[in-house]
Design an enzyme around this catalytic site. Structure first.
Site, mmCIF file in Angstrom:
data_model
loop_
_atom_site.group_PDB
_atom_site.id
_atom_site.type_symbol
_atom_site.label_atom_id
_atom_site.label_comp_id
_atom_site.label_asym_id
_atom_site.label_seq_id
_atom_site.Cartn_x
_atom_site.Cartn_y
_atom_site.Cartn_z
ATOM 1 N N ASP A 146 50.873 41.691 38.461
ATOM 2 C CA ASP A 146 50.398 42.573 37.411
ATOM 3 C C ASP A 146 49.181 41.928 36.742
ATOM 4 O O ASP A 146 49.255 40.786 36.299
ATOM 5 C CB ASP A 146 51.564 42.733 36.417
ATOM 6 C CG ASP A 146 51.204 43.615 35.249
ATOM 7 O OD1 ASP A 146 50.060 44.095 35.194
ATOM 8 O OD2 ASP A 146 52.084 43.815 34.392
ATOM 9 N N LYS A 148 35.551 50.519 38.294
ATOM 10 C CA LYS A 148 35.541 51.980 38.256
ATOM 11 C C LYS A 148 35.768 52.442 36.829
ATOM 12 O O LYS A 148 36.570 51.865 36.081
ATOM 13 C CB LYS A 148 36.653 52.525 39.151
ATOM 14 C CG LYS A 148 36.559 54.056 39.340
ATOM 15 C CD LYS A 148 37.884 54.676 39.688
ATOM 16 C CE LYS A 148 38.395 54.289 41.041
ATOM 17 N NZ LYS A 148 37.994 55.169 42.127
#
Lengths: 296, 999
Positions: free
Chosen positions: A95, A160
């Site tokens: 994570d 992004k």
């Protein structure tokens, strides 16, 4: 839908399969590099939210050209999801909001910092644009947060971004950490798509900034120099990238491209691994199979 | 200022006698029984509302969404006068640092909020300050959460991306429980401590029903101690949805879940799926709330629908009817009569009248049939029942209007073969015999007169499936087994007009004549509308059609032609086509068995209700099914519209009433719709046509009283419709007529030469989308320019004259190298100029005046404005120059002033350029030049007003003002009005909003 209709609808989907990329997004990174030369001199790179791995593929190919000794190139790919192995890429299934993940990356670089961090992650979209934009911005901030732990000063961060209603909050945040922030849209990204990429160059954290993973990095609020509506909004320069002669992702091309004499359908390079809907698909597979047998 | 909005409904709340909705940043209140709109209030600033939480005494409501929250109060005078409703907001929304997932009241002046990073904040509303904040150790992002107020604190349910629900309290370091098992993101969590149940919904399509087992039963469920001393187990993991499950709600009797698949699932506490109800036109259902009598849902189609909870368990009253006849017999044919009794034909040649209220057979008539091929038909008033067999034996019975019995009024033999028999209205029986001979008989007393003879054109299985008659204008309309519809006039044997193959190979199931139109239904899942000219029946025209979600459409069961019945395979369906709501779905075995349905007002207990009764013969038994509509019928609080993004919109007004704007919209959901907004701010829309793929562009041309609508989009499809607005009573009515349906690449069958998919070879041509069209009127024809995704510019000619509607391609122009995004025409110097824009930011001007040949046609001028694709363009033409405004994917707006030396196109040059990328931070999808003003809009949900002027040094443009729109994914805008004080625009994307921009 016919087998070839996807190939016809999307030129880059098809080219990706033909050139062996795991996803069409590979072209986006390639085209960003054409404009910004982000791979120049880069030996150590981190690919966040890497699955299915097309950006790692591009990194492997490009960074090896920078090194005399291939051993010097280190690429670490991080994703929550499992990803099919790629030669030359170190994978961490973890994570990006956890400090342990940051430490693992640093360990892989043997204490050195990364030259480049890229992140092509997108959340599971719900269809409600404001939630999707928010979750995407949190993903980007999580990527930025871990980047502050691993990126060298002067390094480059590419991620992004959804150009939604609150994107200026992210711009102003990124600008705190990088000298140059531009937003860019590769020719291989569709005109209608909300997606774009931020190219953040020359990492210069604010003086006295201590990277921490204890609390998540929250985004900015609207303020005088970045109003909610009005003439003062924090908007960064935009650039289109990719050659003008490159294929256009909105244009429909015939299956036989200029200069080609034959066309052969190709299967995708890498299918999805363990999607959340797998269970229900398995449950309904039986009836599908029966249906197929009847039709055979 | 927002004047109207229709978009995703992100929260709904049932509260006392009200329904409260959150649409965009505003909350609206409706009265639950009358569904009347009461009041609307802006709550948040540029943020959708996701939660409405009433204080226990209902004096205040906490409203939250995104990072904001505020408090409103709703004062109402409940003594019958709800018009006196008064809503006000206590304070401007407060902004938190993080997204809010759940909120609850701690006391009258304190609220608790749960953020997306699993932090709990306590706010004092009087000082508007944070009192305390608690961060959980698990701080990765949540997709959902729930705060449950306890007597001694708060309980937090956190739905993580790691597929688990973590239950913790702000005071304890360690979480109390981890609910594991889902395989995807958790989208919602509901909990009912009294019922000891927790429900979670997820990305993995499942709903999990968790049971709470207390270890210390004497603890109260609203204490922290209780939650520490329980075991939580997943009792049921259930699948009912075919897509992601968004929300759930728990009532005393059941659990409701709603999904992205437009389905409401009703679950028992035992995990049993009680009912699946499809609603909201295939768009996701975002919000749900239920109490113990009702359920309200809000969807991506902008609709809010109220459902009676009884729909989950009320399957109607089912009974079987036993006919106590002396000799045992098998019922064969069955029908309802005017008094809702039944007439039954059995296998031993008897016609039986059955009294449904007394459940008794009243009378049995013997019929002497010579053939086992029997026909039964009931007149439209249902008082006359005709029975015939193939040999021509005919009996007509009449139901006595005062007494519940039938008497035989006609007993004759036609002495000819009868293949089909239908009543056309109340007086005429239509028979079809051998060789397509149609005989229309009318009965006078007990004799049968021949009204007329007609001939059915040759076809396979040459007989009729439906018939209707306009007695006044002497028009007979019939449908045959090949799906053709024929129009006859009296004294002419052959049809004056034939519509070929309108209803597939089973033929029309019903024909209804109404004023100047007739309506047919068929087993191809459609209702089709035709117009008839009472002076000349041969001018009958096919107008339009409606597609339904079930294949077998049988007939209307109301006088307004709104309620239709039919079959979806084995399921009997009753559907309201006016508001797109399904009324009944019942499995009965399908439409091939003998059946009938009736809708009436009947007494249930002490009250009157609308009832629908279905009878059918199954396994030689008569089954009856009665539905009380108020128990099962959903009602629209807000009507639905496009289920996905609106790509294009044009508005127009009718000369009959200039106060009403009509909107023609085309969307990603493949529909083209015509809508208007009434004075109650309710949207009414109708699907004008359905494309094969998305509708990307629509253009309209005003033709004095009628509007020509050209729509185009995916699969290279162009459709042209004519819309006519007329006045019916006090209202304006729109009717549409289909003129053209054209596929550039040909229909599938043409493209594949009738080969099956197995044998067809690969088609190398690209699949093309039409990105934009523009229509130019030249002399007596229209030129249609289509910019396509394969970089080709295509030209068509379209002629519309009475009796001559033609559409043909003229040419293709392959000048551009990439996808053409916009096409627009202007008239300048008496020349027609076409402007095209591409994904490379290129703007090209073409001289299209008096086009004869399209060969080698090249633009006379090209320039590059934007860095990326141009999504929007507008022009302003003066006597000697053209100003072009373009908005692109690069968030930039460009103004380009073109000069024409000697007023000649060949010397065109750019005199001035101006551009900015500061007005918007995302794709600019709409630009309009209105006098000296520039209006622009973008995906960033802002609408910007700027002022431009020309100076010696160049063109200038200054920012004036900006407003925010709640519409996500804005695809464009349309100027509705321009007055001295303000410009009113309609922005569209995921929904539509009408906003006023003060000048």
């Amino acid at each position: 839908m016919g087998k070839t209709s996807k190939d016809k609808r999307d030129i880059y989907y098809r080219l990706a399969k033909e050139e062996g990329w795991r996803a069409r997004s590979a072209f986006k990174l390639i085209q960003i590099n054409e404009e910004y030369n982000i791979f120049d001199g880069v030996l150590r790179a981190v690919d966040l939210c890497a699955a299915p791995g097309s950006w790692s593929q591009v990194l492997t190919k490009k960074l090896r050209q920078n090194a005399e000794n291939v051993e010097d190139v280190k690429i670490v790919a991080v994703d929550l999801q499992a990803m099919a192995a790629l030669p030359g890429v170190i994978q961490i299934q973890g994570d990006i909001t956890k400090l342990s993940t940051a430490n693992e990356i640093i360990k892989e670089f043997e204490g050195k910092n990364a030259d480049l961090v890229v992140c092509d992650g997108a959340p599971d979209v719900t269809g409600l644009h404001d939630i999707d934009e928010y979750v995407q911005s949190q993903l980007l901030l999580a990527a930025l947060n871990i980047t502050t732990h691993v990126l060298k000063k002067g390094g480059v961060f590419v991620a992004k971004i959804f150009r939604g209603k609150d994107v200026t909050l992210l711009y102003s945040q990124l600008k705190q950490f990088f000298e140059f922030v531009t937003v860019s849209k590769p020719r291989s990204s569709r005109n209608s798509s909300i997606e774009a990429f931020v190219i953040c160059q020359n990492y210069q954290p604010p003086e006295g900034y201590e990277p921490t993973m204890v609390n998540p990095l929250l985004d900015h609020k609207y303020c005088d120099f970045n109003q909610f509506t009005g003439p003062n909004r924090f908007i960064v320069p935009f650039n289109a990238c990719g050659d003008l002669s490159a294929y256009d992702s909105d244009t429909s091309y015939p299956l036989l491209l200029e200069g080609q004499t034959s066309y052969e359908y190709k299967e995708p390079v890498q299918g999805p691994i363990n999607p959340p809907y797998k269970e229900i698909l398995d449950k309904t597979k039986f009836s599908n199979k029966c249906w197929r047998n009847i039709n055979a | 200022m927002s004047q109207f909005i229709h978009t995703d409904v992100t929260v709904v709340k049932l509260h006392q006698d009200f329904i409260i909705t959150g649409i965009g940043s505003a909350a609206s209140v409706f009265e639950r029984n009358s569904l009347k709109f009461l009041e609307r209030i802006n709550c948040l600033i540029g943020q959708k509302i996701y939660g409405i939480v009433p204080l226990k005494d209902s004096s205040k409501f906490l409203i939250f969404g995104g990072k904001q929250f505020t408090v409103i109060c709703i004062d109402c005078n409940l003594n019958g006068d709800t018009n006196g409703l008064n809503i006000h907001r206590h304070f401007k929304p407060l902004v938190c640092e993080d997204w809010l997932h759940s909120a609850t009241w701690v006391d009258t002046n304190t609220v608790a909020l749960l953020t997306a990073h699993n932090a709990v904040q306590i706010w004092d509303l009087r000082t508007q300050c944070i009192l305390s904040q608690h961060f959980s150790a698990d701080n990765s992002i949540l997709y959902s959460g729930l705060l449950l107020p306890l007597q001694d604190g708060l309980l937090v349910f956190a739905g993580t991306v790691f597929s688990e629900v973590i239950i913790h309290t702000p005071l304890d370091e360690k979480p109390l429980h981890h609910l594991k098992g889902h395989r995807g993101v958790i989208f919602s969590i509901s909990c009912n401590p009294q019922k000891r149940v927790i429900v979670s919904t997820s990305d993995d399509r499942s709903v999990r029903i968790w049971g709470i087992n207390p270890n210390k039963p004497d603890l109260l469920s609203n204490t922290t101690e209780y939650w520490k001393n329980i075991d939580i187990v997943c009792n049921h993991e259930v699948y009912g949805h075919t897509a992601r499950v968004m929300r759930s709600s728990i009532t005393n009797e059941l659990i409701v879940s709603v999904g992205e698949d437009s389905v409401i699932c009703f679950w028992g506490y035992d995990g049993k799926l009680l009912k699946k109800h499809e609603t909201h036109q295939n768009s996701p259902i975002w919000s749900v709330d239920a109490n113990n009598s009702h359920l309200v849902t809000g969807g991506g189609d902008g609709a809010v629908i109220l459902h009676p909870l009884s729909m989950a368990s009320d399957y109607g009253q089912e009974e079987s009817i036993i006919l106590n006849t002396q000799t045992p017999a098998i019922p064969k044919k069955i029908a309802f009569t005017a008094r809702n009794n039944l007439v039954i034909l059995n296998d031993i040649d008897s016609a039986i009248h059955y009294h449904t209220t007394n459940t008794k057979t009243t009378v049995t008539h013997k019929i002497n049939h010579g053939s086992t091929y029997k026909l039964l038909s009931v007149s439209s008033c249902k008082q006359l029942i005709a029975v015939a067999d193939m040999s021509g034996k005919l009996d007509v019975f009449a139901e006595n209007c005062k007494e519940d019995c039938i008497t035989r009024v006609v007993d004759t033999n036609l002495n000819e073969k009868v293949l089909s028999m239908q009543w056309a209205g109340n007086r005429h029986l239509v028979f079809c015999g051998d060789n397509g001979n149609i005989t229309v008989a009318s009965s006078v007393n007990s004799t049968v007169d021949i009204y007329g003879d007609f001939v059915l054109p040759n076809c396979k299985e040459r007989w009729l499936t439906a018939a209707a008659m306009d007695v006044k204008n002497k028009i007979l309309i019939v449908g045959d087994r090949c799906g053709n519809v024929h129009v006859y006039v009296k004294d002419q044997k052959n049809p004056v007009k034939t519509f070929n193959k309108v209803h597939g190979r089973y033929g029309p199931t019903s024909i209804t004549i109404k004023n100047n139109e007739f309506i047919t239904t068929g087993r191809d899942g459609t209702i089709r509308y035709f117009s008839v000219n009472e002076n000349d029946s041969s001018l009958a025209k096919y107008m339009t059609s409606k597609e339904l979600e079930f294949q077998w459409v049988e007939k209307f069961i109301d006088k307004e032609e709104n309620i239709i019945c039919g079959f979806k395979e084995r399921i009997f369906v009753v559907y309201n086509v006016q508001n797109n709501l399904k009324l009944i779905e019942v499995s009965c075995g399908g439409g091939h068995r003998s059946w009938d349905v009736v809708r009436y007002i009947g007494k249930v207990g002490d009250e009157y209700d609308e009832l629908i009764k279905l009878v059918y013969v199954k396994n030689s038994e008569i089954c009856s099914h009665t539905f009380q509509l108020s128990k099962i019928m959903s009602k629209n609080v807000i009507n639905s519209s496009h289920s996905k993004e609106i790509n294009c919109l044009k508005s127009f007004k009718s000369n009959l009433d200039k106060t009403i704007s009509f909107y023609v919209t085309g969307g990603e959901d493949t529909t083209l719709r015509l809508s208007s907004i009434n004075s109650d701010l309710q949207i009414r829309d109708e699907i004008v046509s359905k494309h094969l793929s998305n509708v990307r562009t629509v253009k309209i041309v005003d033709l004095e009283g009628s509007i020509i609508v050209v729509s185009a989009g995916g699969r290279a499809q162009i459709r042209i419709k004519l819309i006519h607005i007329s006045r019916v009573d006090k209202h304006l009515k729109a009717s549409s007529q289909e003129l053209i349906d054209y596929l550039i690449k040909g229909k599938d069958k043409e493209r594949k030469n009738n080969q099956t998919w197995r044998n067809s070879s690969i088609d190398f041509d690209p699949e093309t989308r039409i990105m934009d069209v523009d229509v130019l009127k030249q002399n007596d024809k229209f030129l249609i320019f289509a910019g396509c995704s394969d970089a080709c510019l295509r030209l068509f000619s379209f002629i519309y004259k009475p009796g001559n509607v033609t559409f043909e391609p003229i040419g293709e122009m392959r000048h551009h190298k990439t996808c053409i995004l916009k096409t627009t025409c202007v008239n300048f110097l008496d020349k027609d100029i076409l402007i095209t824009c591409t994904t490379r930011g290129e703007v090209s001007l073409w001289d299209v005046t008096d086009i004869v040949s399209w060969d080698d046609h090249k633009p006379f001028f090209s320039t590059i404005t934007n860095k990326c694709g141009i999504n929007s363009i507008d022009t302003r033409v003066t006597c000697d120059n053209i100003l072009i405004a373009t908005g692109g994917d690069d968030n930039a707006i460009h103004l380009t002033l073109l000069e024409f030396p000697d007023l000649n196109l060949s010397g065109t040059y750019v005199k001035h350029r101006w551009s900015t990328d500061k007005f918007h931070c995302s794709q600019v999808t709409g630009v309009k030049l209105v006098d000296d003003l520039l209006v622009s809009t973008s995906i960033d949900q802002r609408v910007t007003l700027a002022k431009w002027w020309e100076e010696k040094e160049g063109i200038r443009c200054d920012f004036q003002s900006q407003i925010f729109s709640d519409i996500a994914d804005i695809q464009g805008m349309e100027i509705l009005s321009n007055t001295s004080g303000a410009i009113t625009v309609c922005v569209f994307g995921k929904g539509l909003e009408v906003v006023e921009l003060p000048k």
